[in-house]
Design a protein around this motif. Sequence first.
Motif, PDB file in Angstrom:
ATOM      1  N   ARG A   1     -15.913  10.745  -9.180  1.00  0.00           N
ATOM      2  CA  ARG A   1     -15.602  10.275  -7.828  1.00  0.00           C
ATOM      3  C   ARG A   1     -16.453   9.066  -7.458  1.00  0.00           C
ATOM      4  O   ARG A   1     -15.963   8.114  -6.841  1.00  0.00           O
ATOM      5  N   GLU A   2     -17.702   9.110  -7.840  1.00  0.00           N
ATOM      6  CA  GLU A   2     -18.585   7.976  -7.562  1.00  0.00           C
ATOM      7  C   GLU A   2     -18.148   6.746  -8.349  1.00  0.00           C
ATOM      8  O   GLU A   2     -18.131   5.629  -7.821  1.00  0.00           O
ATOM      9  N   GLU A   3     -17.800   6.978  -9.622  1.00  0.00           N
ATOM     10  CA  GLU A   3     -17.351   5.867 -10.460  1.00  0.00           C
ATOM     11  C   GLU A   3     -16.055   5.277  -9.907  1.00  0.00           C
ATOM     12  O   GLU A   3     -15.868   4.058  -9.890  1.00  0.00           O
ATOM     13  N   PHE A   4     -15.155   6.182  -9.456  1.00  0.00           N
ATOM     14  CA  PHE A   4     -13.883   5.712  -8.905  1.00  0.00           C
ATOM     15  C   PHE A   4     -14.111   4.905  -7.630  1.00  0.00           C
ATOM     16  O   PHE A   4     -13.509   3.841  -7.435  1.00  0.00           O
ATOM     17  N   LYS A   5     -14.990   5.411  -6.767  1.00  0.00           N
ATOM     18  CA  LYS A   5     -15.278   4.710  -5.520  1.00  0.00           C
ATOM     19  C   LYS A   5     -15.851   3.324  -5.795  1.00  0.00           C
ATOM     20  O   LYS A   5     -15.446   2.326  -5.176  1.00  0.00           O
ATOM     21  N   GLU A   6     -16.776   3.258  -6.743  1.00  0.00           N
ATOM     22  CA  GLU A   6     -17.388   1.972  -7.087  1.00  0.00           C
ATOM     23  C   GLU A   6     -16.350   1.017  -7.673  1.00  0.00           C
ATOM     24  O   GLU A   6     -16.302  -0.164  -7.311  1.00  0.00           O
ATOM     25  N   ALA A   7     -15.524   1.561  -8.584  1.00  0.00           N
ATOM     26  CA  ALA A   7     -14.496   0.723  -9.206  1.00  0.00           C
ATOM     27  C   ALA A   7     -13.458   0.274  -8.177  1.00  0.00           C
ATOM     28  O   ALA A   7     -12.969  -0.860  -8.219  1.00  0.00           O
ATOM     29  N   LYS A   8     -13.134   1.176  -7.229  1.00  0.00           N
ATOM     30  CA  LYS A   8     -12.156   0.842  -6.188  1.00  0.00           C
ATOM     31  C   LYS A   8     -12.668  -0.291  -5.315  1.00  0.00           C
ATOM     32  O   LYS A   8     -11.939  -1.246  -5.008  1.00  0.00           O
ATOM     33  N   GLU A   9     -13.939  -0.201  -4.917  1.00  0.00           N
ATOM     34  CA  GLU A   9     -14.527  -1.248  -4.076  1.00  0.00           C
ATOM     35  C   GLU A   9     -14.580  -2.569  -4.827  1.00  0.00           C
ATOM     36  O   GLU A   9     -14.311  -3.636  -4.253  1.00  0.00           O
ATOM     37  N   LYS A  10     -14.915  -2.498  -6.099  1.00  0.00           N
ATOM     38  CA  LYS A  10     -15.001  -3.712  -6.910  1.00  0.00           C
ATOM     39  C   LYS A  10     -13.636  -4.368  -7.058  1.00  0.00           C
ATOM     40  O   LYS A  10     -13.487  -5.589  -6.942  1.00  0.00           O
ATOM     41  N   GLU A  11     -12.604  -3.537  -7.308  1.00  0.00           N
ATOM     42  CA  GLU A  11     -11.253  -4.075  -7.453  1.00  0.00           C
ATOM     43  C   GLU A  11     -10.772  -4.677  -6.134  1.00  0.00           C
ATOM     44  O   GLU A  11     -10.186  -5.769  -6.111  1.00  0.00           O
ATOM     45  N   LEU A  12     -11.049  -3.961  -5.018  1.00  0.00           N
ATOM     46  CA  LEU A  12     -10.608  -4.451  -3.715  1.00  0.00           C
ATOM     47  C   LEU A  12     -11.258  -5.788  -3.395  1.00  0.00           C
ATOM     48  O   LEU A  12     -10.617  -6.694  -2.847  1.00  0.00           O
ATOM     49  N   ASP A  13     -12.540  -5.929  -3.731  1.00  0.00           N
ATOM     50  CA  ASP A  13     -13.237  -7.197  -3.492  1.00  0.00           C
ATOM     51  C   ASP A  13     -12.605  -8.339  -4.273  1.00  0.00           C
ATOM     52  O   ASP A  13     -12.613  -9.492  -3.834  1.00  0.00           O
ATOM     53  N   SER A  14     -12.059  -8.012  -5.443  1.00  0.00           N
ATOM     54  CA  SER A  14     -11.485  -9.065  -6.296  1.00  0.00           C
ATOM     55  C   SER A  14     -10.085  -9.477  -5.859  1.00  0.00           C
ATOM     56  O   SER A  14      -9.594 -10.538  -6.254  1.00  0.00           O
ATOM     57  N   ILE A  15      -9.418  -8.638  -5.035  1.00  0.00           N
ATOM     58  CA  ILE A  15      -8.046  -8.937  -4.597  1.00  0.00           C
ATOM     59  C   ILE A  15      -8.094  -9.816  -3.350  1.00  0.00           C
ATOM     60  O   ILE A  15      -8.774  -9.495  -2.380  1.00  0.00           O
ATOM     61  N   GLN A  16      -7.349 -10.907  -3.385  1.00  0.00           N
ATOM     62  CA  GLN A  16      -7.305 -11.837  -2.257  1.00  0.00           C
ATOM     63  C   GLN A  16      -5.871 -11.999  -1.758  1.00  0.00           C
ATOM     64  O   GLN A  16      -4.908 -11.782  -2.508  1.00  0.00           O
ATOM     65  N   VAL A  17      -5.741 -12.351  -0.483  1.00  0.00           N
ATOM     66  CA  VAL A  17      -4.412 -12.621   0.076  1.00  0.00           C
ATOM     67  C   VAL A  17      -3.768 -13.758  -0.716  1.00  0.00           C
ATOM     68  O   VAL A  17      -4.397 -14.775  -0.972  1.00  0.00           O
ATOM     69  N   GLY A  18      -2.527 -13.558  -1.115  1.00  0.00           N
ATOM     70  CA  GLY A  18      -1.824 -14.552  -1.925  1.00  0.00           C
ATOM     71  C   GLY A  18      -1.764 -14.179  -3.389  1.00  0.00           C
ATOM     72  O   GLY A  18      -0.952 -14.740  -4.141  1.00  0.00           O
ATOM     73  N   ASP A  19      -2.608 -13.212  -3.820  1.00  0.00           N
ATOM     74  CA  ASP A  19      -2.599 -12.785  -5.222  1.00  0.00           C
ATOM     75  C   ASP A  19      -1.275 -12.100  -5.543  1.00  0.00           C
ATOM     76  O   ASP A  19      -0.736 -11.333  -4.740  1.00  0.00           O
ATOM     77  N   VAL A  20      -0.769 -12.368  -6.748  1.00  0.00           N
ATOM     78  CA  VAL A  20       0.431 -11.692  -7.245  1.00  0.00           C
ATOM     79  C   VAL A  20      -0.025 -10.603  -8.209  1.00  0.00           C
ATOM     80  O   VAL A  20      -0.724 -10.885  -9.183  1.00  0.00           O
ATOM     81  N   LEU A  21       0.339  -9.349  -7.926  1.00  0.00           N
ATOM     82  CA  LEU A  21      -0.128  -8.208  -8.709  1.00  0.00           C
ATOM     83  C   LEU A  21       1.058  -7.381  -9.195  1.00  0.00           C
ATOM     84  O   LEU A  21       2.128  -7.391  -8.590  1.00  0.00           O
ATOM     85  N   THR A  22       0.822  -6.671 -10.287  1.00  0.00           N
ATOM     86  CA  THR A  22       1.816  -5.730 -10.791  1.00  0.00           C
ATOM     87  C   THR A  22       1.275  -4.322 -10.598  1.00  0.00           C
ATOM     88  O   THR A  22       0.155  -4.014 -11.022  1.00  0.00           O
ATOM     89  N   GLY A  23       2.037  -3.475  -9.940  1.00  0.00           N
ATOM     90  CA  GLY A  23       1.590  -2.115  -9.678  1.00  0.00           C
ATOM     91  C   GLY A  23       2.671  -1.105 -10.012  1.00  0.00           C
ATOM     92  O   GLY A  23       3.755  -1.448 -10.502  1.00  0.00           O
ATOM     93  N   THR A  24       2.344   0.163  -9.742  1.00  0.00           N
ATOM     94  CA  THR A  24       3.272   1.258 -10.040  1.00  0.00           C
ATOM     95  C   THR A  24       3.632   1.981  -8.746  1.00  0.00           C
ATOM     96  O   THR A  24       2.756   2.291  -7.932  1.00  0.00           O
ATOM     97  N   VAL A  25       4.920   2.261  -8.572  1.00  0.00           N
ATOM     98  CA  VAL A  25       5.388   2.967  -7.378  1.00  0.00           C
ATOM     99  C   VAL A  25       4.911   4.415  -7.436  1.00  0.00           C
ATOM    100  O   VAL A  25       5.152   5.126  -8.414  1.00  0.00           O
TER     101      VAL A  25
END
Length: 675
Positions: free
Chosen positions: A388-412
């Motif tokens: 959970r700690e690793e996920f939280k850290e990774a989630k925050e890191k990923e969110l910081d890297s995402i910027q408005v205008g970025d084109v991303l591929t995700g899963t529904v």
Amino acid sequence: MKNFVVALDGPAGSGKSSISKLVAQELGFTHIDTGAMYRAVTLEALKRKIDIENESAYEFLKETSIIYKDNTIYLNGEDVSEEIRTREVTNMVSTCCKFSFVRELMVQYQRESARYGKVIMDGRDIGTVVLPHADLKVFLTATPEVRAKRRFDENQEKGITTEYETILEEIKIRDYKDSHREIAPLKKAKDAIQIDTTYMSIEEVSNKIIELINERLKGSMEDFMENLTLPKKLKIKDQIKGKVIKVEDNTIYLDIQQFTEGTMHLDHFTKDKSVLSFKGLVHVGDEIDCEVAKVTEDAIYLSRLNQLTKIAFQRVIEAKENEEVIEVTITKLLPNKGYTVDYLGNALFLPLSQAPENAKIKDKLMVKILEVNEARKNAVVSRRVLEREEFKEAKEKELDSIQVGDVLTGTVVKVENFGVFIRFQYNQGLLRINQFAHTYTSDLQNLIKVGDSIEVQVISKENGKLTLSRKVLLDTPYQAYAKEVKVGQVVKGKVVNKLGFGLLIELAENVKGLLHQSEFSHNPNDNYNSFVKIGDEVECAILSLDDSKEKISLSRKALMDNPWKRVTAHTGDIVSVKVTEVTDNGLQVETLGVDGYIPASEALTESQNGTVKDYFNVGDEAEAEITDIKPAEWRLRLSIRKVAIREERKAYEKYLETEEATMTLGDVLKNVLNK
């Protein structure tokens, strides 16, 4: 006192070897020149022509004999005392000394040599590495120029020709190499006494060191006598501290201040079965906390396994206090409960709820300690809390890297009536229904499903929430249509709205074009709007495509022939006309390939009574004069009456030119009208 050890260090040319020999001779000490030993290693490496810079090439030392005895160095039984002093050996010895494999072998021998008796040992790391517990440490130094002069004079006495400047440069290079090597660099021990020999003779330096030794010997003896007590009789499980005095592969011997040395075997030193030898693991002079395992009449056997357990559990306590992440190995499955895991010999508990799925015996896991029971020497660990700690850290890191205008591929991951939730690696965002496509849809369930991969663009990022759009990555209906057509192309569409200034034509789904009334027909009087109905299909040409405003202009008249472009007549011209329609107000006629109009007042002469219907029928032909012509407005007005008047005037003028002067004007007109 069993022995007394003097460690003498210093840079090249400081006089270590010469002074050590004098002191040893004066006091009856054993002198060990470690520099000569390393020079012997270098000489053998040069003889074998190995790659000096390759540490693995020094394996030959395992079968090489290097002995220093009576101020003489023997290499494989041969006296090489002079040969090791050549310039080639001097320049390369620092390179050979830098390898841990070489130094470990030499240090082991040097420590063994200093175990008993009175020893003076010189080198560059004696007080810092080889004999860190020496009774006296001396660090000799002198300026590079003085040391170079001493080496120059020494070579002269031996008949060796060298240049002073060359020796000085070599000494400076040697100093740099010795003080900057990674392993055991040349440096003064913190408790060493420094003596600057720049302005001192060898005898003066020797006497100074002898004086220091005698002071230490006297003080050591007094301390020894003062602290002399009979050793306590040891029994099993007594906790003691021992100092390593000898190291063998499977056994070490420790000074424990008893009637005999303590003996410890490898299997009582460590539980790690991969450790096969004490050598390189333990060194002479090391202090070890241990426990008495067995006492006989002539031997005391020691063990530190219980200490290892205590130390290991102390590490568990420290790991809990410091919230450390530790590595454990699963050793046992406890059905419906969890697992037993090993950490440094401690058996800890990993509950099922805190374990990863599909965990199995021998798996290694990174975990955190949840709680510790010191009384039972046990602890509960968790993998899930770390995840959970690793996920939280990774989630925050990923969110910081995402910027408005970025084109991303995700899963529904979820489809709702109002939108779709899309997960990236650690974060998810919302794709609202109005951002799914340019065309409106009320049922996303039929368009996309859980598990689908989808490309989106981030359009907002607020309070850690991502809002997404798919339609911004898609062509608008206009853009898609515009890629398929071009200006001038003939297209068909349905009338969807009738406006005051034209018709709105649907060319494709959500794509509309304007057919302006000016583009209905070449004939500006053509009221096309009046007889077209909503839903009628219209064929027209694309007049323009405005990508910036996504507007399409259409033209119907571009598909029609414009007969007026061939009309070159002017006002006053006489043309032949054919009646196409007779009304009370006048005649519709055809002439020059276009339509024209003759008002009733211009169709009859003054002498014709009645209406135009009394004198004209569809299909009649006549001569008419153009009275008004405007091609741009498709306007053509003509007059039959003017042609008749013109003809009457011609006839009148003809009679005026004859010699029948006796005829009156009334007679002339009568004749013309009776024709």
